[in-house]
Design an enzyme around this catalytic site. Structure first.
Site, PDB file in Angstrom:
ATOM      1  N   ASP A   1       1.016  -1.235   0.035  1.00 15.23           N
ATOM      2  CA  ASP A   1       0.040  -0.110   0.101  1.00 15.23           C
ATOM      3  C   ASP A   1       0.771   1.483  -0.102  1.00 15.23           C
ATOM      4  O   ASP A   1       1.803   1.386   0.757  1.00 15.23           O
ATOM      5  CB  ASP A   1      -0.897   0.234   1.169  1.00 15.23           C
ATOM      6  CG  ASP A   1      -1.883  -0.737   1.192  1.00 15.23           C
ATOM      7  OD1 ASP A   1      -2.384  -1.522   0.235  1.00 15.23           O
ATOM      8  OD2 ASP A   1      -2.932  -1.038   2.184  1.00 15.23           O
TER       9      ASP A   1
ATOM     10  N   GLY B   1      -0.168  -3.447   4.199  1.00 19.56           N
ATOM     11  CA  GLY B   1      -0.859  -2.177   4.177  1.00 19.56           C
ATOM     12  C   GLY B   1      -0.209  -1.132   4.810  1.00 19.56           C
ATOM     13  O   GLY B   1       0.997  -0.681   4.477  1.00 19.56           O
TER      14      GLY B   1
ATOM     15  N   LYS C   1      -7.974   0.872  -4.904  1.00 22.33           N
ATOM     16  CA  LYS C   1      -8.947   0.519  -4.384  1.00 22.33           C
ATOM     17  C   LYS C   1     -10.247   1.018  -4.524  1.00 22.33           C
ATOM     18  O   LYS C   1     -10.115   2.538  -5.084  1.00 22.33           O
ATOM     19  CB  LYS C   1      -8.991   0.402  -2.856  1.00 22.33           C
ATOM     20  CG  LYS C   1      -7.908  -0.592  -2.266  1.00 22.33           C
ATOM     21  CD  LYS C   1      -7.869  -0.374  -0.849  1.00 22.33           C
ATOM     22  CE  LYS C   1      -6.640  -0.947  -0.063  1.00 22.33           C
ATOM     23  NZ  LYS C   1      -6.901  -2.580  -0.202  1.00 22.33           N
TER      24      LYS C   1
ATOM     25  N   GLY D   1      -5.162  -1.999   8.875  1.00 22.81           N
ATOM     26  CA  GLY D   1      -4.823  -0.999   9.612  1.00 22.81           C
ATOM     27  C   GLY D   1      -4.744  -1.389  11.257  1.00 22.81           C
ATOM     28  O   GLY D   1      -4.638  -0.264  11.917  1.00 22.81           O
TER      29      GLY D   1
END
Lengths: 205, 322
Positions: free
Chosen positions: B46, B261, B103, B175
Site C-alpha cells: 500500500d 498495508g 482500491k 490497519g
C-alpha cells in the site's frame, strides 16, 4: 547420463505452471528427466537447462542478485547451458531494457541475449491480449499467444535469430541455446515451445 | 496447477478487436487470472505517494496499491473513505514500472469504471473503503481490468469469484498491525477446502450440493474448487501484516503472496522493513533467511498496532454476507 535435469528459477512468478508444462512436454516426447524449482544457487550447477518464468523482472533480478543465483546462472549460460526466458525471463536475459513510460532502466540483467527490450511495450494490463501467432522458423505455424503486460524486442544483434513477430514487433528470439519469448506458453495447453526447449536441452547433452 | 479458464459467458469485459491483420481478445479470464499468476510469491505494498511507490519498487515489491490514506489512518480519520485521487494514481503509474493497483468502494461500479479508464492494472474492491452498496458487489465480468477481492471464508471467496474476481486475498483486520485475523481467515478457508475436497473424493454429490447451498454459490464452482482442493484463483494474505515473520508465517499457511498495508509505511524504518518483508516472502521456506530479514527491522519501530477484540470498526465484516 540418466536423464535431463531442468530447473525453473523459483524466486517469484508463475513457477508451477512452467514445471507442469515442462514435465508434460518431456512425457510427450518420451524423454526421461526431472524438473525442479530452483530456490538457491547451489542447485544451479547440476542443471542441464533452465527456465526463467514470467513475473516481475525487477523483483526476480534483484532477489537473484541478493542470493547469488544471478552469478551462478551467468556462469552456466556462459558454459553453454540452454536457457528459456519468458516475459520477465526474456527481460532478464537481455543486455539492455527500457520501460515504455518510465524510460531507461537500471535493473540487474544477465546480459547475454544481444537484444534491447522495451518493457510494457503493448501497454498496461487492460491492453494485455490473446492472439494467434506463428513461429514457422521452429516448425510451429500456429500458436496461442498470451501477452500480459508484455515486453517486445526493439533491437537485435547479429547472432540473434528472430523467431516471431506480432504486427511488426519482435516477440520471440533465439541466440544459440538461448530462447526468449515476450508471451506466456505456460498459460496455454500448447506444449510446442516447452517441447522445443526440452529438445534444445537434449541436443546439448 | 490453477485453472485459467473461468469465463461464465461472453461477457462485456471481453473486447474483440484487430491489431493490424491480427484478431485479438482482451479481458479474458486467462489474461485476468494470468496477471495474478505473475504476482505469485511477491509482495504488494500500500502506498499513498510517488516517493512511497518508489521505495516499494526499489525494495522489490511486485506491485503497489494506491490509497488516499493508509488503512490505519482511514481507521483514525473516520468519515467516508473513497478511491484515491486520480492525479496521484497517474503520477505513480508514470514513476514505477511495476503494476499499479487501486482500491474502489464495495459495490461502487462507477469508481471502478473510473479506475479502469485510468488504466490501473488491477482494481481492489475493498472493505478498507466505506461500502457503497450493502447488498451487492460489483459484477466484475463487465470489466476488462482484473479485480481482487477480500474474503474471510471459502463461501465469501467463491461468491467473489463467481462475480468475476480474478484474485482473492484474506481480509484480516486492516490497519491494525495485528496479523491474527488474517491467520484466522486463511485457516478458515483451508479447513473448508479440506472439507469439500473430502466430500468430493467420497463421491457424495448430494453432500456437495448442500455445501454449495450453504455457501450460496453455484454447484459447478464448488465442484471445480473441490476437485482442485484449492481456490481456482491466486490467493494472497492481507490485513495486519507488519513484520517479515508475519509474512513468512502466512506463506507457510499456503498463501500465494502477501499484501502489506499500513505495516511498512506506518513503521519508522519503512525502507528496511519493505526490503525485509520481500526477502521473508521470497525465502519463507528457509528460517535462517527469514531470521536475517527479521534482523533488518527494529521492533521498537513497528507500528504500535491494535487489539482486534475491542475495535469500534470491524472492516472485515463489510460486504461479508452479500
Amino acid at each position: 547420463m540418466s536423464g535431463l535435469n531442468i530447473g525453473v528459477l523459483a524466486v517469484q512468478g508463475d513457477v508451477a505452471e512452467n514445471i507442469m508444462a515442462t514435465k508434460m512436454a518431456m512425457e510427450e516426447l518420451g524423454i526421461e528427466g526431472i524438473v525442479n524449482e530452483i530456490k538457491n544457487p547451489e542447485q544451479i550447477s547440476d542443471l542441464d537447462g533452465l527456465i526463467i518464468p514470467g513475473g516481475e523482472s525487477t523483483v526476480i533480478g534483484t532477489l537473484s542478485l541478493v542470493n547469488g543465483s544471478l552469478k551462478k546462472i551467468k556462469e552456466k549460460i556462459a558454459s553453454g547451458m540452454p536457457v528459456f526466458g519468458i516475459c520477465a525471463g526474456l527481460i532478464l536475459l537481455s543486455k539492455k531494457a527500457k520501460d515504455r513510460v518510465v524510460g531507461e532502466m537500471d535493473q540487474p540483467l544477465l546480459d547475454f541475449l544481444d537484444v534491447k527490450i522495451e518493457r510494457n511495450a503493448f501497454g498496461r494490463q487492460r491492453d494485455s491480449f490473446e492472439s494467434e501467432i506463428s513461429m514457422e522458423k521452429i516448425g510451429v505455424p500456429k500458436f496461442p499467444g498470451v501477452f500480459i503486460r508484455a515486453p517486445s524486442i526493439i533491437e537485435t544483434g547479429r547472432n540473434v535469430e528472430i523467431i516471431s513477430k506480432f504486427n511488426e514487433k519482435i516477440i520471440a528470439v533465439k541466440q544459440e541455446k538461448i530462447l526468449g519469448t515476450s508471451f506466456h506458453p505456460e498459460l496455454t495447453d500448447d506444449l510446442s515451445l516447452h517441447k522445443y526447449f526440452v529438445n534444445l536441452v537434449k541436443e546439448k547433452n | 496447477m490453477i485453472p485459467l479458464s473461468g469465463d461464465i459467458a461472453d461477457t462485456k469485459g471481453i473486447i474483440k478487436e484487430k491489431i493490424g491483420s491480427y484478431s485479438i481478445k482482451r479481458g479474458t479470464s486467462t489474461l485476468k487470472r494470468g496477471f495474478a499468476h505473475m504476482l505469485k510469491n511477491g509482495v504488494v505494498m500500500d502506498v499513498t505517494t510517488v516517493e512511497q511507490a518508489q521505495i516499494a519498487e526499489d525494495a522489490g515489491a511486485v506491485s503497489v496499491m494506491v490509497l488516499d490514506k493508509l488503512p490505519s489512518d482511514v481507521r483514525k480519520a473516520g468519515g467516508v473513505a473513497r478511491t484515491a485521487s486520480i492525479r496521484i494514481i497517474e503520477e505513480i503509474m508514470g514513476a514505477v514500472t511495476i503494476p499499479v493497483m487501486a482500491k474502489c468502494r464495495i459495490g461502487h461500479v462507477y469508481e471502478a469504471m473510473v479506475l479502469q479508464e485510468t488504466n490501473v492494472d488491477m482494481i481492489d474492491e475493498s472493505e478498507v473503503l466505506t461500502p457503497a452498496d450493502e447488498f451487492r458487489h460489483i459484477w466484475k465480468w463487465d470489466f476488462t481490468t482484473p479485480f481482487v477481492n477480500g474474503a474471510r471464508s471459502l463461501g465469501e471467496a467463491l461468491r467473489r469469484i463467481e462475480e468475476g474476481a480474478a484474485m482473492i486475498r484474506t481480509k484480516g483486520e486492516p490497519g491494525t498491525g495485528n496479523v491474527a485475523e488474517a491467520v484466522t481467515h486463511i485457516k478458515n478457508v483451508n479447513n473448508e477446502l479440506r472439507k469439500i475436497k473430502s466430500i468430493y473424493d467420497s463421491g457424495d454429490e448430494q453432500d456437495l450440493v448442500s455445501a454449495a447451498r450453504e455457501m450460496k454459490v453455484s454447484y459447478s464452482l464448488v465442484e471445480e474448487t473441490a476437485s482442485l482442493g484449492r481456490l481456482p484463483v491466486v490467493n494472497f494474505a492481507a490485513g495486519g501484516i507488519s513484520t517479515p515473520a508475519d509474512a513468512a508465517y502466512l506463506m507457510t499457511l499456503g498463501c500465494d503472496g502477501i499484501f502489506v498495508g499500513s505495516g511498512v509505511f506506518k513503521a519508522e524504518d519503512a525502507k528496511e522493513r519493505a526490503q525485509a518483508i520481500v526477502l521473508a516472502t521470497t525465502f519463507w521456506e528457509d528460517p535462517d533467511k527469514v531470521k536475517e530479514a527479521q534482523k533488518m527491522i527494529d521492533e521498537r519501530q513497528s507500528m504500535l498496532g491494535l487489539d482486534t477484540k475491542n475495535l469500534e470498526l470491524r472492516m472485515q465484516e463489510r460486504g461479508s454476507t452479500a
